[in-house]
Design a protein around this motif. Structure first.
Motif, PDB file in Angstrom:
ATOM      1  N   PRO A  13       0.834  -1.012   0.147  1.00  0.00           N
ATOM      2  CA  PRO A  13      -0.055  -0.036  -0.097  1.00  0.00           C
ATOM      3  C   PRO A  13       0.723   1.151  -0.114  1.00  0.00           C
ATOM      4  N   GLY A  14       0.386   2.455  -0.459  1.00  0.00           N
ATOM      5  CA  GLY A  14       0.884   3.658  -0.494  1.00  0.00           C
ATOM      6  C   GLY A  14       0.912   4.164   0.765  1.00  0.00           C
ATOM      7  N   LEU A  15       1.454   5.357   1.248  1.00  0.00           N
ATOM      8  CA  LEU A  15       1.533   5.961   2.643  1.00  0.00           C
ATOM      9  C   LEU A  15       0.357   6.153   2.944  1.00  0.00           C
ATOM     10  N   ASP A  16      -0.504   6.992   1.994  1.00  0.00           N
ATOM     11  CA  ASP A  16      -1.818   7.488   2.670  1.00  0.00           C
ATOM     12  C   ASP A  16      -2.725   6.180   3.058  1.00  0.00           C
ATOM     13  N   ASN A  17      -2.478   5.195   2.137  1.00  0.00           N
ATOM     14  CA  ASN A  17      -3.619   3.991   2.619  1.00  0.00           C
ATOM     15  C   ASN A  17      -3.146   3.450   3.781  1.00  0.00           C
ATOM     16  N   LEU A  18      -1.776   3.334   3.969  1.00  0.00           N
ATOM     17  CA  LEU A  18      -0.925   2.454   5.053  1.00  0.00           C
ATOM     18  C   LEU A  18      -1.502   3.348   6.394  1.00  0.00           C
ATOM     19  N   GLN A  19      -1.429   4.547   6.406  1.00  0.00           N
ATOM     20  CA  GLN A  19      -2.052   5.557   7.257  1.00  0.00           C
ATOM     21  C   GLN A  19      -3.500   5.292   7.625  1.00  0.00           C
ATOM     22  N   ALA A  20      -4.245   5.384   6.578  1.00  0.00           N
ATOM     23  CA  ALA A  20      -5.850   5.346   6.671  1.00  0.00           C
ATOM     24  C   ALA A  20      -6.124   3.809   7.283  1.00  0.00           C
ATOM     25  N   ALA A  21      -5.500   2.950   6.661  1.00  0.00           N
ATOM     26  CA  ALA A  21      -5.647   1.501   7.412  1.00  0.00           C
ATOM     27  C   ALA A  21      -5.339   1.483   8.986  1.00  0.00           C
ATOM     28  N   ALA A  22      -4.061   1.947   9.248  1.00  0.00           N
ATOM     29  CA  ALA A  22      -3.998   2.085  10.837  1.00  0.00           C
ATOM     30  C   ALA A  22      -4.957   2.785  11.690  1.00  0.00           C
ATOM     31  N   GLN A  23      -5.375   3.947  11.112  1.00  0.00           N
ATOM     32  CA  GLN A  23      -6.615   4.661  11.817  1.00  0.00           C
ATOM     33  C   GLN A  23      -7.882   3.693  11.910  1.00  0.00           C
ATOM     34  N   VAL A  24      -8.080   3.128  10.933  1.00  0.00           N
ATOM     35  CA  VAL A  24      -9.329   2.707  10.956  1.00  0.00           C
ATOM     36  C   VAL A  24      -9.442   1.114  11.993  1.00  0.00           C
TER      37      VAL A  24
END
Length: 390
Positions: A42-53
């Motif tokens: 995943p890209g960084l944005d998607n990785l951060q979004a996944a971590a938040q969810v």
């Protein structure tokens, strides 16, 4: 554990399905599935979004979480800091009105102190974000390097596959809707390493299946599946090294037709058909059948995995009872006519006998030859051709 394994474990711990998590992140389920299988990153944005969810840190997903707590860059943290700053500014404006000009210097000093504290927090968050970016870049570079090393042979035009083949497990099965055959796909790697595993990707129509492959003696990787007559299958093997690096190589395409499941028989050598005829002669009050050509030959075309054990030719005048005569045929050498999946050979024999009359008592019925073809598994096929009266 790999990034994909950590992501899958966090999703299951949260009680989310792939579809739900993908929707909340804003990506497709297929993309999320590739991340969890370590096929893609995943890209960084998607990785951060996944971590938040999922309620975990990016470090937890990357598997680089330190022993002590580390500052996490989250939207809630940013929001809390901004809300605190606004509250302080409102408080200071009230103090201006209450204390007047005499307290102005004190308020200004307080604002300066608070602003400095806020700037220090923002700097810490910025440093933390930069550190996470560096860690992610390092992890991505490390995975890319390992994948490049594993796929280097493919990029240089060298195959990771020494050889592969498919072989039937059982005979062709027929039901109302289709004809199908269980088969084994066997792959030998050009180089096998300790802990290496393999999966077989099978695509047909709009469907893609992944089959885990077992390992046989001699480092042969094997998976069992089912081929349906009339279907085309694209086969790709996915190698996974012990450290998680992945490489893929296309094996080829199988157009599974009926000709790949059973033999085809031509009566007589191609271009040299024999005269398969007969005469009816009388002797007293009896009728006898004689052949116009006693030598016989048939040409067989079979898929290259099939082994033919026996070809027998019967002379008959009816379906039931014993044949009038039987000829055991012998095979010439097998050859391929440029089609690697099919093999050809000619089988020869004769009904002529040196030790007796070469005619048979005839009652009635249409004389015909019946060829019985038997393979190495004792599966039989029959082919018939009528004889022409002379």
């Amino acid at each position: 554990m790999t990034l994909g394994q950590n992501l899958q474990a966090a999703r299951k711990a949260k009680g989310l399905s792939q579809e739900t998590l993908a929707e909340q992140i804003g990506v497709s389920r297929q993309a999320l599935g590739k991340w969890e299988k370590d096929i893609a990153l995943p890209g960084l944005d998607n990785l951060q979004a996944a971590a938040q969810v999922l309620g975990v840190s990016v470090d937890t997903l990357l598997g680089t979480e330190a022993a002590g707590p580390a500052p996490a860059v989250t939207l809630d943290a940013m929001r809390d800091l901004l809300a605190a700053r606004d509250a302080e500014q409102r408080k200071h404006r009230r103090l201006w009105g209450l204390l007047g000009a005499a307290a102005a210097v004190v308020v200004v000093l307080l604002l300066v102190v608070q602003n400095l504290a806020y700037q220090r927090k923002m700097q810490n968050l910025t440093d933390s974000y930069a550190m996470l970016q560096s860690q992610l870049s390092s992890t991505t570079a490390d995975l890319s390097t390992r994948m490049d090393e594993l796929q280097d042979a493919v990029r240089q035009g060298k195959s990771t596959v020494l050889e592969w083949r498919w072989v039937p497990v059982d005979k062709l099965h027929r039901d109302v809707q289709s004809s199908w055959m269980p088969v084994l796909v066997q792959v030998t790697p050009s180089e096998s390493t300790t802990g290496m595993t393999a999966r077989l990707s099978v695509t047909y129509g709009d469907t893609t299946e992944l089959h885990n492959m077992g390992v046989l003696a001699g480092d042969i990787y094997q998976a069992q599946l089912v081929f349906t007559v009339g279907q085309t299958y694209d086969l790709t093997i996915q190698w996974t090294a012990a450290d998680g690096a992945v490489a893929n190589e296309k094996l080829g395409t199988v157009d599974f037709t009926a000709t790949q499941t059973e033999p085809e028989l031509a009566w007589g050598r191609i271009g040299n058909t024999l005269d398969y005829g007969y005469y009816i002669n009388r002797s007293g009050n009896k009728k006898y059948l004689e052949l116009s050509c006693y030598p016989v030959e048939v040409e067989l075309t079979v898929p290259n995995w099939m082994k033919i054990a026996d070809v027998t030719l019967e002379l008959r005048t009816g379906e039931e009872g014993e044949p009038l005569a039987t000829a055991q045929l012998a095979a010439d050498d097998w050859y391929s006519s440029g089609e690697e999946t099919m093999m050809h050979t000619v089988w020869n024999g004769t009904f002529y006998k040196d030790d007796g009359p070469n005619k048979w008592l005839y009652a009635d019925g249409q004389p015909f030859y019946r060829a019985i073809v038997t393979d190495a598994t004792s599966t039989t096929w029959t082919f018939e051709v009528p004889l022409q009266k002379k």
